[in-house]
Structures are given as C-alpha cells and as structure tokens.
Design a protein around this motif. Structure first.
Motif, PDB file in Angstrom:
ATOM      1  N   PHE A   1       0.722  -1.205  -0.016  1.00  0.00           N
ATOM      2  CA  PHE A   1       0.298  -0.022   0.057  1.00  0.00           C
ATOM      3  C   PHE A   1       0.899   1.454   0.153  1.00  0.00           C
ATOM      4  N   ALA A   2       2.525   1.322   0.093  1.00  0.00           N
ATOM      5  CA  ALA A   2       3.073   2.584   0.603  1.00  0.00           C
ATOM      6  C   ALA A   2       2.785   3.199  -1.204  1.00  0.00           C
ATOM      7  N   MET A   3       3.318   4.578  -0.733  1.00  0.00           N
ATOM      8  CA  MET A   3       3.545   4.984  -1.938  1.00  0.00           C
ATOM      9  C   MET A   3       5.630   5.692  -2.065  1.00  0.00           C
ATOM     10  N   GLN A   4       6.190   4.105  -1.951  1.00  0.00           N
ATOM     11  CA  GLN A   4       7.430   4.016  -1.834  1.00  0.00           C
ATOM     12  C   GLN A   4       7.674   3.936  -3.394  1.00  0.00           C
ATOM     13  N   CYS A   5       8.042   5.443  -3.514  1.00  0.00           N
ATOM     14  CA  CYS A   5       7.890   5.358  -4.582  1.00  0.00           C
ATOM     15  C   CYS A   5       8.497   7.564  -5.852  1.00  0.00           C
ATOM     16  N   VAL A   6       9.999   7.790  -5.291  1.00  0.00           N
ATOM     17  CA  VAL A   6       9.586   9.104  -5.999  1.00  0.00           C
ATOM     18  C   VAL A   6       9.706   9.920  -7.226  1.00  0.00           C
TER      19      VAL A   6
ATOM     20  N   GLN B   1      -1.779  11.547  -2.651  1.00  0.00           N
ATOM     21  CA  GLN B   1      -1.235   9.477  -2.755  1.00  0.00           C
ATOM     22  C   GLN B   1      -0.131   9.324  -1.527  1.00  0.00           C
ATOM     23  N   LEU B   2       0.944  10.071  -1.331  1.00  0.00           N
ATOM     24  CA  LEU B   2       1.693   9.622  -0.460  1.00  0.00           C
ATOM     25  C   LEU B   2       1.180  10.019   0.784  1.00  0.00           C
ATOM     26  N   VAL B   3       0.609  10.723   1.451  1.00  0.00           N
ATOM     27  CA  VAL B   3      -0.241  10.749   2.896  1.00  0.00           C
ATOM     28  C   VAL B   3      -1.533   9.962   3.107  1.00  0.00           C
ATOM     29  N   SER B   4      -1.967  10.039   2.049  1.00  0.00           N
ATOM     30  CA  SER B   4      -3.463   8.581   2.366  1.00  0.00           C
ATOM     31  C   SER B   4      -2.635   7.313   1.909  1.00  0.00           C
ATOM     32  N   MET B   5      -2.280   6.955   1.121  1.00  0.00           N
ATOM     33  CA  MET B   5      -1.544   5.399   0.515  1.00  0.00           C
ATOM     34  C   MET B   5      -0.084   5.161   2.007  1.00  0.00           C
ATOM     35  N   GLY B   6       0.761   5.900   2.404  1.00  0.00           N
ATOM     36  CA  GLY B   6       0.589   5.725   3.275  1.00  0.00           C
ATOM     37  C   GLY B   6       0.395   5.564   5.289  1.00  0.00           C
ATOM     38  N   ALA B   7      -0.546   6.675   4.958  1.00  0.00           N
ATOM     39  CA  ALA B   7      -1.247   5.941   6.121  1.00  0.00           C
ATOM     40  C   ALA B   7      -2.196   4.783   6.301  1.00  0.00           C
ATOM     41  N   LEU B   8      -2.592   4.162   5.218  1.00  0.00           N
ATOM     42  CA  LEU B   8      -3.199   3.173   4.507  1.00  0.00           C
ATOM     43  C   LEU B   8      -2.187   1.745   4.905  1.00  0.00           C
ATOM     44  N   ALA B   9      -1.423   1.704   4.895  1.00  0.00           N
ATOM     45  CA  ALA B   9      -0.014   1.063   5.008  1.00  0.00           C
ATOM     46  C   ALA B   9       0.212   1.269   6.375  1.00  0.00           C
TER      47      ALA B   9
END
Lengths: 36, 702
Positions: free
Chosen positions: B658-663, B682-690
C-alpha cells in the motif's frame, strides 16, 4: 590507499544520488508526445 | 490500346488491404514494373479498360499508413500526389481500405481527400463482413465522407465492375476536404499559409511545409516561404500530432454513426474466441486462470536460478574477502557493493518470467480482450476500460503507467486512474514480495497442486488491484468533476506470439529494471555500508568495550566476534538513525534495521532487499557471509526469536502493498496533474493505509 578509494566511491555515490533525485532532467529521454 | 490512355489512376492504401489484388483485378496481365524517377523503388503500372472509350493507367503506389513522410515509401506517395509534373501524378485516386480496420485506413483516406484530388474509397474484403458481424451504412458513409464509397472483394472478384462504372464519372466527384483541422490547430498560422500559397490548396501547402527536405518541384520563392514557416521545427511537429488527433476524432465520430460490429452474429474463429474470452462469466474465469498460471510459474520456474544467483554472489563476496588485501575498500566491495548488486540481480528470473507472460499475452491479442472485458467493471468504479491499460502496465512500473493514462479523454477518469495506479503491484515490489514470501510462507502445496507461495503472490497482486478499485470508487464519489467519456478500442486479430518480439520485450524490460534500479541500489549500498561501518566514539571503542563487558560471560571467540559486530552496527551512524525512528515503526513489528531499509527504499522499493543485505552483511563481520535469504532467515530479535516471522513478514508485505514508496512516481504524478496536491494526497493517504494495515496485521497475527 583503501581509505581514499572508499571516500572516492562514497563521494561519487552521494553525487549520483543528489543528481538523480534533486537535479533529474527527464526531458532528454522523453520519447512520447507529452509537450516536453 | 496503349495510345488511348488518357487518365492516371493511383491506387493508395495501408499495407495488407488487398491493394495489389485489386491492381491485378483491374489490370489483368497488362502490367509493367519500373522505377520511380530518381529512385530505385519498384513502381507497378498497368493498363485498365474502364469502358469502351476510357482507358486508364493504374499506378500501384507503395502501401503506407499516412502521407506524413517518415519513410521512403511515404515520400514516394506524397511526391506522386503533390507534383503535377510527375509522370505518375494521378487524375483520381482509389483509396483501398479493408473492412476490419476501417478506422486506421480512414486516416490515410482523409489526408488524400483533403488534397482535393478526385478520390474514391474502396472497402475491400466485403465478403468477410457477415462472418465477422460487421455492418456499414454505405449511404451515410458517402454523405459523411463526401465521397463515393464501394464495397468490393478482390478475392471473390465482386464490386470491380461497379468500381469501373463509378470511375467513368470521376469528373463529377465531390472534391471538398472533409477534416478541416487547420483553424482548430492554429488559425493565425494557417492563415499565413493561405496567404503565402494562394495558388494551391491549404492542405497541400501544409504538407509541403512538413517535409524534411524541400520537394523537387518547388520554385525558389516557394522554398524561401516554406523555410520561414518551418523554422520552428518543434511547433511543426506538434501541429502534425494535433492534426492526427483531430483527424481521428472526426473518423471516430463518423464510424460511430455508420460502422457496427455485432460479434454475437459473427461466425469466424476470431469471433468464436472473442465470445468465450469476453464472456460475462467465462471471460473472468479464464482471466483468473491466466493470472493464476503466471504467478504459479513465477515461483515454480524462478526458484532454481534465483538460488543459484544468490549462492553465486555469496561465493563472490567470500572470494573477495579472502583474496583481496584486507582493508576498508575490500570490505566495501565484499559487504556493501556485492550484496547490494546481488539484491538486484537475483530477481532477474522472476521479472523475466513475468514480462515473458505479459508480452506473449499482448502479442496474441488477448490483452485487448481483457481491456474490453474489464470496461464493464471499470465504469462502475469511476474509471474507463482504457484505465486497464495503465493498471496492467503498472505491473511493470507506475511511471509509464501514469503516462499511459493520457489516452483517457475524461479528466475525472484520468485523474482517478493516475491516483490509483500506484496500488498496482509493480516490478519493484516483486523482489520485496519474493524474498518475504520465501521467508515467511511455507513452501508447500495445497491439494498437491497449488504452490502456497505462488498463491500468496497472486493474492498480493489481487490485493493491489483491489485497493486500486476501492480507492477509485471512493474518489469517484468524492471528486466533484464533470465526467463524459466514450470507450473505443480496436481489437487486433489473434496471432501466435513472435518469439523474437517477446524476447526483445523481456530483454528491454529486464534491462530497464537492472540499470534503472541497479545504479540507485549500487550508490545507496555504498552510502549505507559507510554509515553502517563508521560511527562516533562508542563505535570506535566497540571492541574494547564489548570485550570488557563480556570478560566474565564465558563467550567463545566466535560468539564474542558476533557480539562485537552487533554492538558496532548498533553504535554506527546508521544505528543511531535507525534507533531514532524505531518508536514509529515498532508498532508494525519492525526493528531499527528494517526501519533503515524502509527509509532507504522510499526512493525505490526494490532497494529494500539490497539495503537489508548490506546491513546484515556488515553485521556478519566477515564470518560466514551467506546468501541474502540465509542472512535474513538467521536474523533474530532481542529475545532470540526469528526477526522475519509470520506477523512481521505479513506486516511488511502489506506495508509495501500500500505505501507510496517511489519518488519517481510522485514526480510523474506532479507533472501529469500539474499540481503537488495530488502526489501529496497519494503519499499521505497511501502511507496512512500502509501503516494501519501493517499495524493491524502484526498485532492480530502476533
């Protein structure tokens, strides 16, 4: 001598990462119609 | 007979439209082969008796997709059509199209029609229409194209006589252009062309400007004018692209009115296959079986070469350690560079197998059926059938996938696609998944057939796809943007995949992975090794401090060395950095070493394995370096339990799912949406979900 080589490698690695993430210029390699 | 020839007729068309068959039908044996003036490209010319008092010379021009010259064949076609002094310049043009690919064929037709030469559209292979379930409203098509249109079958020799009767009357044909794109592209620019070249049609003048070289028949004055107009080459190129887009828009509008394909009425093999592969039940079942086969194969076939590569790098590290002069640089190579690079190379077999399947499926024409099949579902989720292309190409990399969303005409559907594409399991996640699955999921079979590790991998891919779909539904409800779109897709014919094409695709994709990620991983491995091998005073005094602490503990020499190595890593620069972030990641079940790998992989996910390989390699202090998998399997926590147990492994798998691990993806989303708002969302919501999913999984499974 080995220490010097380590610091050269480290310097090159840091320079590469900085260039990659802070000064990346993708325009040159763009091969699709994207107005760039 | 030859002496009575008065009219030149050019036969123009896309390759494989049956142009040459029609040429043979019209000319019989009265053919000759020559060269085009100045070039040694075959020119076929034949004589055709249209009626008692009308004989024509038919010139079979090379097959071409457009008259924007990029190849020699296209240049020949263009020069012949534009140069009135050319001996082959036609009085009328027969554009040969074929019934199944009319949309593509009409691009060329629309360009020729706009040259205002009398033109007739001949649609070949009409005998296959019924079998393929195709119907065309010819009368309506004639009106829309302002052109005579005839259905023929050069194979069954039907329609040829009707064509001849129509040609007899060519002087009365409508020569109005049909796709007036000029004013929509740049009114002022095209007005200048109109003024400068009032002696010719606007489209002819525009084509002359778009030539790379000046056409041979231009006067010096015309060359000067053209030189001025084409001075901004980027602008000309851009206008050419716009022209093509506008032409296709017009063609789509026309075909929507006149061209119908009812596959349910078709009886050919392709249609029978289509009916099964796009069936509302079997279609999805077959797609699931295809996916299942791919993921089973990835684990089944790749394990042997992966173990071999892993062992090879471990041996190579050992070799460097024992044969090179002792020192910091040797340590850097053996503990930093080789394990880091090994962490990339090891995944070549899996990536190659994945792309071999995707490429082969694309080649067969099956992927287009999947796009069609999924359109019905995607619409319910606020996306278009075309969204499936970015979602499928996202299995390679989210960056081109985000760019592939450009062909979605509705901004809302496009934005939703861009925002959810990073959930698709990209090739960078594959290494992380592969190593973690191998560590925490038992290598056993269910019902004696299904490999549990393969099933887990498939579940992760479906999880990514599911997350994309659920996010799309939410975004569809939240985003207040007006939405209108039309889904049009051209279904290619089925074919046996070309081994050469599949091979090149696999090589290209694997190369992109190795060289794209490899350079970053190499650089990060060096930095991580340095940070893990150096530290403040407590690091430098590690040996003395640990020896003093453990002098009464009865440790043997090997145990003491391990203790020192572990103490050094904990007191290295990277150790301090990891300890700082440990409170944040501990609830998900991670220690500071995994935390370092998480941070390192923020730039690119695949760095995770390489980073851990480097950290554990430094920790091993040269004793029994081992493979990446062995090092990770041997890692224990503070109470001596396996570090990578089921709760931690599943937590990490969910985090990476789930995390947005891609610069790179963040950057491309910013560029495509022209705003930082969306990539930050994307960064915040995907990070929070992850974080939430990883936290929940760890605590539920512990």
């Amino acid at each position: 001598m080995q220490n010097i080589l380590v610091y050269i490698a480290l310097g090159l690695a840091i320079a590469f990462l900085i260039r990659k993430y802070f000064f990346s210029n993708k325009k040159g390699s763009c091969d699709i119609d994207c107005d760039c | 007979m030859e002496g009575s020839v008065t009219t030149n007729i050019a036969l123009v068309g896309n390759p494989n439209t049956g142009k040459t068959s029609l040429f043979n039908q019209l000319t019989g044996l009265k053919q000759k082969v020559g060269n085009y003036p100045g070039i040694t490209v075959d020119k076929k010319v034949g004589v055709c008796k249209i009626s008692e008092d009308f004989t024509a010379e038919i010139i079979d021009l090379p097959g071409t997709y457009s008259i924007n010259p990029t190849t020699l064949d296209e240049t020949i076609v263009l020069e012949t059509l534009l140069n009135k002094d050319n001996e082959s310049h036609p009085s009328l043009v027969i554009v040969v199209a074929e019934v199944e690919n009319l949309k593509r064929n009409l691009l060329l037709f629309s360009q020729i029609k706009d040259l205002q030469i009398p033109t007739i559209l001949v649609i070949n292979m009409a005998d296959q229409m019924e079998r393929k379930g195709i119907s065309i409203d010819i009368e309506q098509l004639k009106t829309e194209l302002k052109t005579e249109v005839i259905l023929i079958s050069s194979r069954k020799k039907t329609g040829i006589e009707t064509l001849k009767r129509k040609i007899e009357n060519y002087k009365n044909w409508n020569t109005e252009p049909i796709a007036s794109t000029a004013d929509r592209i740049d009114k002022d620019f095209f007005n200048t062309i109109r003024e400068d070249f009032s002696e010719m049609s606007l489209y002819k003048a525009w084509l002359l400007i778009t030539q790379q070289k000046y056409c041979s028949f231009l006067t010096e004055e015309q060359k000067v004018k053209i030189g001025k107009l084409k001075s901004d080459k980027v602008k000309i190129k851009k206008y050419q692209h716009k022209e093509t887009i506008f032409r296709y828009q017009r063609i789509n509008e026309i075909l929507k009115k006149v061209y119908k394909v009812d596959r349910s009425q078709a009886t050919d093999l392709r249609s029978k296959l289509d009916r099964v592969l796009t069936h509302k039940v079997f279609g999805y079942v077959i797609f699931a079986v295809v996916l299942f086969t791919i993921f089973q194969s990835i684990f089944e076939w790749a394990s042997l070469p992966m173990d071999y590569i892993d062992g090879l790098f471990a041996d190579f590290s050992e070799l460097v350690k024992t044969n090179f002069p002792a020192g910091k640089f040797t340590d850097l190579i053996a503990e930093g560079v080789i394990p880091g690079i090994g962490g990339v190379i090891i995944f070549i077999p899996q990536i190659a197998i994945l792309f071999m399947f995707i490429s082969a499926l694309e080649e067969t024409g099956y992927m287009s059926r999947v796009v069609f099949l999924m359109d019905k579902i995607m619409r319910k989720f606020g996306m278009s059938g075309k969204s499936i292309i970015p979602l499928v190409s996202g299995t390679a990399c989210a960056i081109p996938a985000v760019m592939a969303s450009r062909n979605i005409s509705s901004w809302k559907e496009r934005l939703i696609t861009i925002l959810v594409v990073p959930f698709t399991t990209c090739s960078a996640r594959l290494p992380v998944y592969a190593i973690l699955i191998a560590l925490v999921i038992p290598d056993k079979r269910i019902f004696g057939i299904f490999n549990l590790q393969g099933l887990t991998l498939m579940a992760l891919y479906l999880l990514g796809f599911g997350a994309a779909i659920i996010s799309a539904i939410l975004l569809h409800k939240i985003l207040k943007i007006e939405n209108k779109s039309l889904f049009v897709i051209e279904m290619p014919n089925y074919k046996i995949p070309s081994i050469k094409n599949v091979f090149y695709e696999v090589v290209e994709k694997t190369k992109a992975f190795i060289f794209g990620a490899g350079k970053i991983i190499l650089a990060l491995s060096i930095v991580l090794w340095f940070l893990a091998s150096n530290g403040p005073s407590s690091f430098k005094n590690a040996e003395a401090d640990v020896t003093l602490q453990e002098q009464n503990s009865g440790l043997n020499s090997e145990e003491l060395q391990k203790k020192i190595a572990s103490y050094k890593l904990e007191h290295s620069y990277i150790g301090y950095m990891g300890k700082t972030i440990e409170p944040v990641i501990k609830p998900m079940g991670y220690d500071w070493k995994i935390g370092i790998a998480l941070i390192s992989s923020f730039a690119a996910r695949e760095v995770f394995v390489g980073a851990l390989a480097t950290i554990y390699s430094v920790q091993s202090d040269g004793n029994n370096v081992g493979t990446i998998k062995e090092r990770m399997a041997a890692e224990v926590n503070s109470i001596g339990e396996k570090r990578f147990d089921l709760p931690t492994g599943i937590s990490l798998l969910l985090f990476y799912a789930f995390a947005m691990q891609c610069v790179g993806t963040l950057a491309i989303v910013k560029r495509e949406t022209k705003s930082w708002k969306w990539p930050l969302l994307q960064l915040v919501s995907m990070g929070a979900l992850a974080y939430i999913c990883a936290f929940a999984a760890f605590n539920l499974l512990s």
